[in-house]
Write a protein that holds these residues in place. Sequence first.
Motif, PDB file in Angstrom:
ATOM      1  N   ASP A   1      -3.959  -6.903  -3.685  1.00 60.27           N
ATOM      2  CA  ASP A   1      -4.075  -8.324  -3.323  1.00 60.27           C
ATOM      3  C   ASP A   1      -3.212  -9.194  -4.236  1.00 60.27           C
ATOM      4  O   ASP A   1      -2.579 -10.159  -3.776  1.00 60.27           O
ATOM      5  N   GLU A   2      -3.187  -8.867  -5.523  1.00 61.08           N
ATOM      6  CA  GLU A   2      -2.369  -9.638  -6.468  1.00 61.08           C
ATOM      7  C   GLU A   2      -0.879  -9.497  -6.146  1.00 61.08           C
ATOM      8  O   GLU A   2      -0.133 -10.475  -6.194  1.00 61.08           O
TER       9      GLU A   2
ATOM     10  N   THR B   1      -3.340  -5.101  -8.733  1.00 59.17           N
ATOM     11  CA  THR B   1      -3.999  -4.669  -7.512  1.00 59.17           C
ATOM     12  C   THR B   1      -3.133  -5.042  -6.304  1.00 59.17           C
ATOM     13  O   THR B   1      -2.164  -5.803  -6.424  1.00 59.17           O
TER      14      THR B   1
ATOM     15  N   GLN C   1       2.270   1.643  -3.504  1.00 62.33           N
ATOM     16  CA  GLN C   1       1.273   2.145  -4.457  1.00 62.33           C
ATOM     17  C   GLN C   1       1.032   3.643  -4.281  1.00 62.33           C
ATOM     18  O   GLN C   1       0.896   4.380  -5.266  1.00 62.33           O
TER      19      GLN C   1
ATOM     20  N   GLN D   1       0.830  -1.214   0.000  1.00 65.07           N
ATOM     21  CA  GLN D   1       0.000   0.000   0.000  1.00 65.07           C
ATOM     22  C   GLN D   1       0.863   1.261   0.000  1.00 65.07           C
ATOM     23  O   GLN D   1       0.561   2.229  -0.723  1.00 65.07           O
TER      24      GLN D   1
END
Length: 360
Positions: free
Chosen positions: A203-204, A201, A23, A20
């Motif tokens: 999760d990926e 994403t 990102q 996170q």
Amino acid sequence: MESPRDELDLDRSQVTKAVQALQACLKSSSSSQKLFENDNQAISLLLTQWKIPRKEQTIRISLPHGLRTESGDVCLFTRDEPRMTSEQTVRFYNKLLTERGVKNAIEVIPFNMLKTEYKPFEAKRRLLGNFDLFLSDARIRRRLPTHIGKHFYERKKAPLSVDLESKHLARDMERLIQGTSLTVSNKGSCCMVRVAHSGMTADEMVENVMTAVSTISAKLAMTGKNIKIIHLKSQTSVALPVYTSDLSHLAVVEEARKKARLTKGAKKRKRENKNTEVSDLKTKETEEEKDSIEEEIPQLVPIEMPTKKPKQETISKKGLKKVPKPAAGKGLKKTVKDTKLTKKTPKVTARDLKRKAKNK
């Protein structure tokens, strides 16, 4: 002591936090630089080890979410089919890949085309920059290094071998294309592997990181506890820590190395003992052979020699006469003068005389 295949206990919550934060960093950088907005940056794992490994190792990792799209840049080096030109070989392998169910767009380069068209240095550099992944037919894998050059290996783009005659060709190609590989160098303690890209994403990314770390820790030649720190980073961001090992792991690694040295020394001693036993057996056999040869040799019996020696015939000095040596030129002249030509006269008998008297 733990087994050399122990997996690391990676905290999933820590990985999600790092993903996170990464990102958010990528979004802020893309908003400031709109030029690279559409480009997907590679996200990699940076591994630092306690001890530098003695041997280089390549680990193939299959990821649950692929790194490349169907239109990814993938190149396949194939062998030259008999009685076919390079263009016919390209068509033959493109047809084979579509029949086997390979969905990715792959550019086929036969071996003969690689030798002729990509022989100059500039052509090889261009080929290296045009493709992200290189695959090679397992039948020509050993012949490639002399023709592609060292730059493929320096940039860690060495061709991955694939069996084109396999029944599960689509599955094998998918694992290689959508997976990744880690090269553990024996020249330093750090190594890096690509596990995701910025278009995925959260999760990926987390799933890819978890599977990659578990595969690496299981397949490392040394114990999995040799990994000291794991960072997650992109091409432009800072390295965010994901895992940090305990100091007790260093003791585990040192114990594993000591045990490996002891086992290696024991094996070496066994080999030396075997060699000494074999040499002792050989020396014993040679000594036995020598003894048997000495026993087989018969004893020599002395031969009785006559007491009186036979008289040897002696030639008296008087019997020998000196023969005069003929002169080279004078002797020939004298022999020519002394020789007389003599005519042979027939013998006259009494009968011949009577016949002559009657005829008269």
